[in-house]
Design a protein around this motif. Structure first.
Motif, mmCIF file in Angstrom:
data_model
loop_
_atom_site.group_PDB
_atom_site.id
_atom_site.type_symbol
_atom_site.label_atom_id
_atom_site.label_comp_id
_atom_site.label_asym_id
_atom_site.label_seq_id
_atom_site.Cartn_x
_atom_site.Cartn_y
_atom_site.Cartn_z
ATOM 1 N N ASP A 142 41.125 33.990 37.788
ATOM 2 C CA ASP A 142 41.489 34.411 38.930
ATOM 3 C C ASP A 142 41.498 33.311 39.583
ATOM 4 O O ASP A 142 41.735 33.113 41.000
ATOM 5 N N SER A 143 41.390 32.030 39.282
ATOM 6 C CA SER A 143 40.255 30.917 40.739
ATOM 7 C C SER A 143 40.024 29.175 40.304
ATOM 8 O O SER A 143 40.763 29.409 39.111
ATOM 9 N N ASP A 198 45.979 33.677 40.991
ATOM 10 C CA ASP A 198 44.958 35.104 41.473
ATOM 11 C C ASP A 198 45.971 36.204 41.709
ATOM 12 O O ASP A 198 44.916 37.013 41.759
#
Lengths: 177, 145
Positions: A59-60, A36
């Protein structure tokens, strides 16, 4: 720390005679990096590129599953041509943690063979053990160094070569029959 | 000018502003990516600036939500660690300790100190990168791979 030799690795060009012993560096290792932190994504991307990997950074955990085509709510985004050879994920992330992502990957019949490496700033034995028990290939303490990434890519490609040689050995026997 | 650059770089390490992780980043630079470290540092200041703001706002709300403050600082500390920001990282660690012991005064004091270190490092690195650009492509700490 490798769990088993049965790692589905790179897609290979069709082998004509089964005795193909050429190196497979025509295809790069494709790594899915999950973090993240914008800064950490930039760094891990560079580390992997220097180690000659192809990188997709998300990012996740959610986006990672979407990329793999595992997210139940969204359909596969059509990236099934890009096989993922390794997942490297941060542990502490909002929403889905790296541990939860690891579990989802290992529970999936399609993707459980993909090695997953966990990164964490916290060097907690219980956490490391938990991840390894759940099937993580390795655990890197942040901040990530080039030597960490090299080590992982090195022993995984060695594993693959050994696995491939065993497989070819079986192919040779079949051809003779 | 290169000597000046080397001196500047050395003092950043000697005075404890930077740690080994910064060197790790320098080793990732090459002819194709000569400004990688500066890019990462720029990204760091842009991204972490947002977290600093969040913490500032959170510290204006009483009573303090220590869990939230700790979570923000965990993020901030991570990025700081990734660029080798040694003093900033140390203040982040201290802040988190105060969060865990629910010490509001400690948090506020430490946060002020953290912001000072954060600003000082930024100034020093900006000067360093500017000089580096003027000096031209130069071997900083590139060890053979």
């Amino acid at each position: 720390m490798a769990v088993n030799g049965a790692v589905t690795w790179l897609r290979r060009a069709e082998e004509i005679d089964g005795y193909d012993l050429s190196a497979s560096d025509s295809e790069e290792v494709h790594v899915l990096a999950v973090d993240d932190s914008l800064v950490d994504r930039k760094v891990i991307e560079r580390l992997l590129k220097i180690t000659s990997c192809k990188v997709t950074a998300v990012d996740s955990g959610r986006r990672a599953l979407q990329f793999l085509g595992l997210d139940e709510e969204k359909e596969a985004n059509g990236f099934d041509g890009l096989k993922v050879d390794l997942i490297i994920t941060d542990y502490c992330m909002p929403g889905m943690t790296g541990y939860e992502l690891l579990k989802k990957v290992k529970e999936s019949s399609a993707f459980r063979e993909i090695p997953v490496v966990i990164m964490s700033s916290e060097n907690v034995i219980a956490r490391i053990d938990r991840c390894l028990e759940e099937g993580a290939e390795d655990f890197i303490v942040k901040p990530v160094k080039l030597s960490d990434v090299k080590r992982i890519i090195d022993y995984m490609t060695t594993d693959f070569r050994e696995g491939e040689e065993r497989r070819r050995g079986i192919n040779k026997r079949k051809l003779r029959d | 000018m290169r000597r000046q650059l080397q001196t500047m770089r050395k003092s950043l390490f000697d005075q404890g502003y930077l740690d080994e992780q910064f060197v790790q980043l320098e080793e990732l630079q090459d002819d194709a990516n000569p400004n990688f470290v500066e890019e990462v540092v720029t990204l760091y200041y842009r991204d972490s600036g947002r977290i600093i703001l969040n913490i500032e706002q959170a510290l204006e709300r009483k009573p303090f939500d220590f869990n939230k403050l700790d979570a923000y600082m965990h993020q901030f500390k991570g990025s700081s660690s990734s660029i080798g920001a040694k003093k900033v990282k140390a203040e982040s660690t201290l802040f988190r300790e105060y969060c865990r012991s629910r010490n509001g005064e400690g948090c506020m004091r430490t946060f002020q100190q953290l912001k000072k270190e954060y600003a000082t490092l930024r100034r020093k690195l900006e000067a360093y990168f500017q000089l580096a650009r003027q000096a031209g492509p130069v071997e900083t700490a590139c060890r053979p791979k």
